[in-house]
Design a protein around this motif. Sequence first.
Motif, mmCIF file in Angstrom:
data_model
loop_
_atom_site.group_PDB
_atom_site.id
_atom_site.type_symbol
_atom_site.label_atom_id
_atom_site.label_comp_id
_atom_site.label_asym_id
_atom_site.label_seq_id
_atom_site.Cartn_x
_atom_site.Cartn_y
_atom_site.Cartn_z
ATOM 1 N N ILE A 124 3.536 -4.028 5.909
ATOM 2 C CA ILE A 124 3.073 -3.087 4.866
ATOM 3 C C ILE A 124 2.391 -3.248 3.841
ATOM 4 N N GLN A 126 -0.326 -5.273 3.981
ATOM 5 C CA GLN A 126 -1.576 -5.169 3.851
ATOM 6 C C GLN A 126 -2.105 -3.768 3.438
ATOM 7 N N TYR A 127 -1.427 -2.800 3.274
ATOM 8 C CA TYR A 127 -1.767 -1.385 2.749
ATOM 9 C C TYR A 127 -1.705 -1.199 1.353
ATOM 10 N N LEU A 128 -1.148 -2.276 0.533
ATOM 11 C CA LEU A 128 -0.835 -2.100 -0.792
ATOM 12 C C LEU A 128 -1.932 -2.408 -1.631
ATOM 13 N N ASP A 131 -0.646 -7.255 -4.779
ATOM 14 C CA ASP A 131 0.312 -8.084 -4.162
ATOM 15 C C ASP A 131 0.965 -8.849 -5.125
#
Length: 284
Positions: A124, A126-128, A131
């Motif tokens: 998940i 990776q799509y935020l 970080d």
Amino acid sequence: MADVRTHARDAKGSRALLITLTSVAVAFTLASAMSTALLMHRDWDTDRWHGTFQQLVHVGRELSVATWFASALWLLLAFFAFTAGVLAHSKRGYWYAFGAIAAFASMDETATIHEKFYAAGSAIAQYLPFDVFSYRWVIVGVIIAIVVALALLPFVLSLPRPVTIGVIAGGAVFLAGAIGLETVGGHLEDVYGDRSWQLHAIMHVEEFFEYMGVAIAIYALSGMIRLVRRNGSRSLVFTGYRDDVERANLAAGAERLHLDGTTQENASPSIDEDASTPNESPRV
């Protein structure tokens, strides 16, 4: 008057329960913090006695007495939720769901199921657009918390106002520790390492927040169940939802007004008709 005395006893019992749980939480947190601080001045790998004691009471270890206490807190919350579900006249499904969630959280304290979500959290992340989660499982935890909160919010708002406030406050305190301080701890571990005092300090604050969040929720739910004496026996009674309590308060207020009016009428001086009529001499 009997209901007032019973309510006072129940409120006193709920406060005593909260004080007891808070005292135990403080004791475990202090014991863990002091043993960890002592071990930091020694050799972590060779000081077996202090190392064994620290592992036994450390709040951040899964197989410790402190973690057992955290699991027991969730079980106690599940007990109150399931008991309310049995006694309630409606919305029993919500109570059973509440109890099931608490029971799962109790199991998670010792089985660390949440840490198995690391792979899902990494996927998940990776799509935020940001970080900030060093512990990837926290991402999944945030999603679960939002779903549970939205699902239970209408039910929680239907509870008596003090209970609603207690459950929401307890949830907020718990999430502040389990998600907020856990995230901070992840960054501290990346910077200072897993044996740094910075990490262990925030870890103890985090666990204490989690203890107190569940304890506050237990205190709130315990007010929904009342121990009542009837015909020489004792029974548990569900106090009702917010609408039930408001209707009961209105009925009690109307009854008091009626009793006050009746008392005033009975206390009014009677008028003696003969005394109020002036004495007249008979006419001849």
